[in-house]
Design a protein around this motif. Sequence first.
Motif, PDB file in Angstrom:
ATOM      1  N   UNK A 141      -9.408   6.794  16.847  1.00 56.44           N
ATOM      2  CA  UNK A 141      -8.427   6.310  15.706  1.00 56.44           C
ATOM      3  C   UNK A 141      -8.440   7.214  14.332  1.00 56.44           C
ATOM      4  N   UNK A 142      -9.404   7.536  13.790  1.00 55.29           N
ATOM      5  CA  UNK A 142      -9.430   8.221  12.604  1.00 55.29           C
ATOM      6  C   UNK A 142      -8.677   9.518  12.599  1.00 55.29           C
ATOM      7  N   UNK A 157      -0.949  12.784   7.459  1.00 49.76           N
ATOM      8  CA  UNK A 157      -0.735  13.951   6.857  1.00 49.76           C
ATOM      9  C   UNK A 157       0.535  14.390   7.387  1.00 49.76           C
ATOM     10  N   UNK A 158       1.005  14.492   8.594  1.00 50.32           N
ATOM     11  CA  UNK A 158       2.220  14.959   9.007  1.00 50.32           C
ATOM     12  C   UNK A 158       3.583  14.174   8.419  1.00 50.32           C
ATOM     13  N   UNK A 159       3.220  12.858   8.056  1.00 50.36           N
ATOM     14  CA  UNK A 159       4.374  12.037   7.563  1.00 50.36           C
ATOM     15  C   UNK A 159       4.385  11.796   6.128  1.00 50.36           C
ATOM     16  N   UNK A 160       3.802  12.825   5.452  1.00 47.36           N
ATOM     17  CA  UNK A 160       3.324  12.614   4.049  1.00 47.36           C
ATOM     18  C   UNK A 160       4.603  12.311   2.932  1.00 47.36           C
ATOM     19  N   UNK A 161       5.772  12.868   3.471  1.00 46.45           N
ATOM     20  CA  UNK A 161       6.880  12.761   2.618  1.00 46.45           C
ATOM     21  C   UNK A 161       7.419  11.111   2.853  1.00 46.45           C
ATOM     22  N   UNK A 162       7.307  10.584   3.950  1.00 48.62           N
ATOM     23  CA  UNK A 162       7.920   9.338   4.144  1.00 48.62           C
ATOM     24  C   UNK A 162       6.850   8.451   3.590  1.00 48.62           C
ATOM     25  N   UNK A 163       5.533   8.711   3.674  1.00 49.98           N
ATOM     26  CA  UNK A 163       4.513   7.779   3.128  1.00 49.98           C
ATOM     27  C   UNK A 163       4.659   7.646   1.649  1.00 49.98           C
ATOM     28  N   UNK A 164       5.038   8.792   0.929  1.00 49.46           N
ATOM     29  CA  UNK A 164       5.132   8.794  -0.488  1.00 49.46           C
ATOM     30  C   UNK A 164       6.478   8.272  -0.935  1.00 49.46           C
ATOM     31  N   UNK A 165       7.473   8.683  -0.205  1.00 47.63           N
ATOM     32  CA  UNK A 165       8.924   7.930  -0.564  1.00 47.63           C
ATOM     33  C   UNK A 165       8.967   6.406  -0.517  1.00 47.63           C
ATOM     34  N   UNK A 166       8.431   6.026   0.575  1.00 45.94           N
ATOM     35  CA  UNK A 166       8.409   4.663   0.750  1.00 45.94           C
ATOM     36  C   UNK A 166       7.084   3.797   0.105  1.00 45.94           C
ATOM     37  N   UNK A 167       6.334   4.417  -0.604  1.00 45.89           N
ATOM     38  CA  UNK A 167       5.184   3.803  -1.098  1.00 45.89           C
ATOM     39  C   UNK A 167       4.189   3.292  -0.172  1.00 45.89           C
ATOM     40  N   UNK A 168       3.916   4.125   0.614  1.00 45.21           N
ATOM     41  CA  UNK A 168       3.064   3.668   1.787  1.00 45.21           C
ATOM     42  C   UNK A 168       1.685   4.213   1.491  1.00 45.21           C
ATOM     43  N   UNK A 169       1.487   4.737   0.400  1.00 43.10           N
ATOM     44  CA  UNK A 169       0.072   5.162   0.151  1.00 43.10           C
ATOM     45  C   UNK A 169      -1.166   4.246   0.150  1.00 43.10           C
ATOM     46  N   UNK A 170      -0.800   3.016  -0.512  1.00 48.68           N
ATOM     47  CA  UNK A 170      -1.812   1.655  -0.093  1.00 48.68           C
ATOM     48  C   UNK A 170      -2.098   1.350   1.282  1.00 48.68           C
ATOM     49  N   UNK A 171      -0.934   1.297   2.297  1.00 51.35           N
ATOM     50  CA  UNK A 171      -0.883   0.970   3.448  1.00 51.35           C
ATOM     51  C   UNK A 171      -1.932   1.865   4.148  1.00 51.35           C
ATOM     52  N   UNK A 172      -1.516   3.110   4.214  1.00 56.69           N
ATOM     53  CA  UNK A 172      -2.053   4.174   4.552  1.00 56.69           C
ATOM     54  C   UNK A 172      -3.732   4.126   4.453  1.00 56.69           C
ATOM     55  N   UNK A 173      -4.188   3.974   3.149  1.00 52.00           N
ATOM     56  CA  UNK A 173      -5.362   4.025   2.838  1.00 52.00           C
ATOM     57  C   UNK A 173      -6.096   2.926   3.421  1.00 52.00           C
ATOM     58  N   UNK A 174      -5.480   1.735   3.370  1.00 53.43           N
ATOM     59  CA  UNK A 174      -6.095   0.625   4.019  1.00 53.43           C
ATOM     60  C   UNK A 174      -6.386   0.739   5.483  1.00 53.43           C
ATOM     61  N   UNK A 175      -5.460   1.279   6.028  1.00 55.62           N
ATOM     62  CA  UNK A 175      -5.466   1.665   7.544  1.00 55.62           C
ATOM     63  C   UNK A 175      -6.473   2.710   7.924  1.00 55.62           C
ATOM     64  N   UNK A 176      -6.500   3.692   7.018  1.00 50.53           N
ATOM     65  CA  UNK A 176      -7.671   4.675   7.153  1.00 50.53           C
ATOM     66  C   UNK A 176      -9.056   4.139   6.819  1.00 50.53           C
ATOM     67  N   UNK A 177      -9.122   3.260   5.863  1.00 51.68           N
ATOM     68  CA  UNK A 177     -10.390   2.597   5.409  1.00 51.68           C
ATOM     69  C   UNK A 177     -10.928   1.813   6.803  1.00 51.68           C
ATOM     70  N   UNK A 209     -10.118   1.957  10.128  1.00 46.11           N
ATOM     71  CA  UNK A 209     -10.996   2.823  11.228  1.00 46.11           C
ATOM     72  C   UNK A 209     -12.135   3.492  10.841  1.00 46.11           C
ATOM     73  N   UNK A 210     -12.155   3.884   9.497  1.00 45.01           N
ATOM     74  CA  UNK A 210     -13.411   4.690   9.125  1.00 45.01           C
ATOM     75  C   UNK A 210     -14.634   3.820   8.975  1.00 45.01           C
ATOM     76  N   UNK A 211     -14.150   2.573   8.349  1.00 42.59           N
ATOM     77  CA  UNK A 211     -15.371   1.499   8.475  1.00 42.59           C
ATOM     78  C   UNK A 211     -15.884   1.070   9.687  1.00 42.59           C
ATOM     79  N   UNK A 212     -14.848   1.089  10.833  1.00 43.28           N
ATOM     80  CA  UNK A 212     -15.259   0.692  12.341  1.00 43.28           C
ATOM     81  C   UNK A 212     -16.217   1.813  12.650  1.00 43.28           C
TER      82      UNK A 212
END
Length: 591
Positions: free
Chosen positions: A209-210, A218-238, A240-243
Amino acid sequence: MSSGPESEGPGKIPEGSWHTYKRLLRYVKPFWIAFTLAIIGNVIYAAASTGMAAAMEYVIKAIENPTDQNRLILTLLIVGVFAFRGLGTFMSQYFISYVGRNVINALRTDVFDRMLTLPSRYFDDNAAGRLVSKLTFNVEQVAEAATDAITITFREGLTIVGLLGYMLYTNWKLTLVFLAVGPLIGAVVSYASKRFRKISKRIQGSMGDITHVASESISGYRVVRTFGGEDFERKRFQKVSESNLKQSLKMSSTQAISVPVIQVLVAIAIAALVWTMLSPTIRGEMSTGQLVAFITAATTMAKPIRQVTSVHSKIQKGLAAAYDVFETLDERSELDFGIFAPQRVKGDIEFRDVGFSYRDQLDNVLNNISLTVPAGQSVALVGRSGSGKSTLVSLLPRFYDYTDGEIRIDGHLLEDFTLQALRAQIALVTQSVVLFNDTIAANIAYGALRDCSPEAIRDAADKAHALEFIDRMPEGLNTMIGDNGVMLSGGQRQRLAIARALLKDAPILILDEATSALDTESERYIQNAMETVMKGRTTLVIAHRLSTIENADCILVMDNGRIVESGRHQELLDQGGAYAQLHQMQFSEHA
């Protein structure tokens, strides 16, 4: 497969640890000389460790009777035992590491080789990040089971056997007292092993999952930044990482509890031994030196017992990882029973009542598709999104196998061709271009085309109207283009893909929205090039822009997996049906 044994055929392997280890041991077989040297090293280490305990008898004698001879013998004995043990340590660690890394190399190569032959459905069902995790994290877990775990188990296990042997030889009654806690230690180890394996499987899943979440972000970083997905991706990664953290801590806590429990049990055994040893009836005629040597052997055994039990976590991680790796190796490869392998086909294509459905879908994606494409002619497929156009053309190179009807090329069923020969007849350009982190020339002359001359590569790039931007690059055709062509624009990437198809010079050409990423000027150039390259080739074109397929020999209109209209451009316009409506809609949008 290039290395290691062949897989045992499709289907899941049994859960049994021994079955999985047997398969691992078959990978060890080619390196049996190094493995034997590692075992000899372990035997030397165990013998030296036992010798150190036994030497305590001579230490006491030398203390009680300090003659020059005893002093010399004792000095040589100490140096000799440690030198002997050092030799054993080197041999066991180096040669088992040699075997382990070679086993990992063989396993990793086999898994990658198998992935290259698996059907498209497998990649539809498994995220790329999880597959990468299998090749990296899971295989490394097997490495620990095949190196550290085996080294410690053999070395410390043989040490325990050697020390027990010495103790039995010295006084078997006292040894039985020490062995009384054996069943309790066994019960603790058994419980810990089951828990280790269960948690290890969860850790592997969370690592997949990580890798998956990280690779997507990483591969979709442009979409992430353009659509303000940083917080969503940060939470999603946290998440799976916490799991992964939670499962890893469970593993650590189990290990942290089991090791001291076993140590306490060993201490109780030693205390019982000392208490019993002071009884004259049990002690018998043992000298002070023998008693000290005996108690030294018992206390020395505490460390190898602790290490053997603590290594269980690595063994269970390795077994869980090996099970997952073998599961991939046991997946069915693409069916390839054909024997027909022509150098070049004419290119007559025929679909007869072809139907297709994806594995988990009840409804067919394609229904009763029948069409004939004479060699050298072009057929355009149009229709709204989801009508089945891309699915239809993906059946031709057998990325998927049709479920009903039959498809023939030059009168031969697709299944009669070998996959390699079939795909050698087809050049493919898709909307989502795949490029590699290599030079422009290497991307055009990819795979089987790598031996093409620089002149041929340049000619293909010229026909695809790619030279106008290639010649402006710092190193021309030898310019590195980054991961998936990140240095290029969408139109430039598309033209490289078209150049690749031109260089292949296959009799059958599939263009899946091939001009969709081009600007109007580039499209006009490409359209001219396409008209040239399509001459003499059977071409299937999926087109969104109807203006690009007006000269096609036949246009098929698809809807809900069926062909609802067919004919030439003007004929279909005159009919005033679905094609005319699509054309009118695009004409209005353009206007």
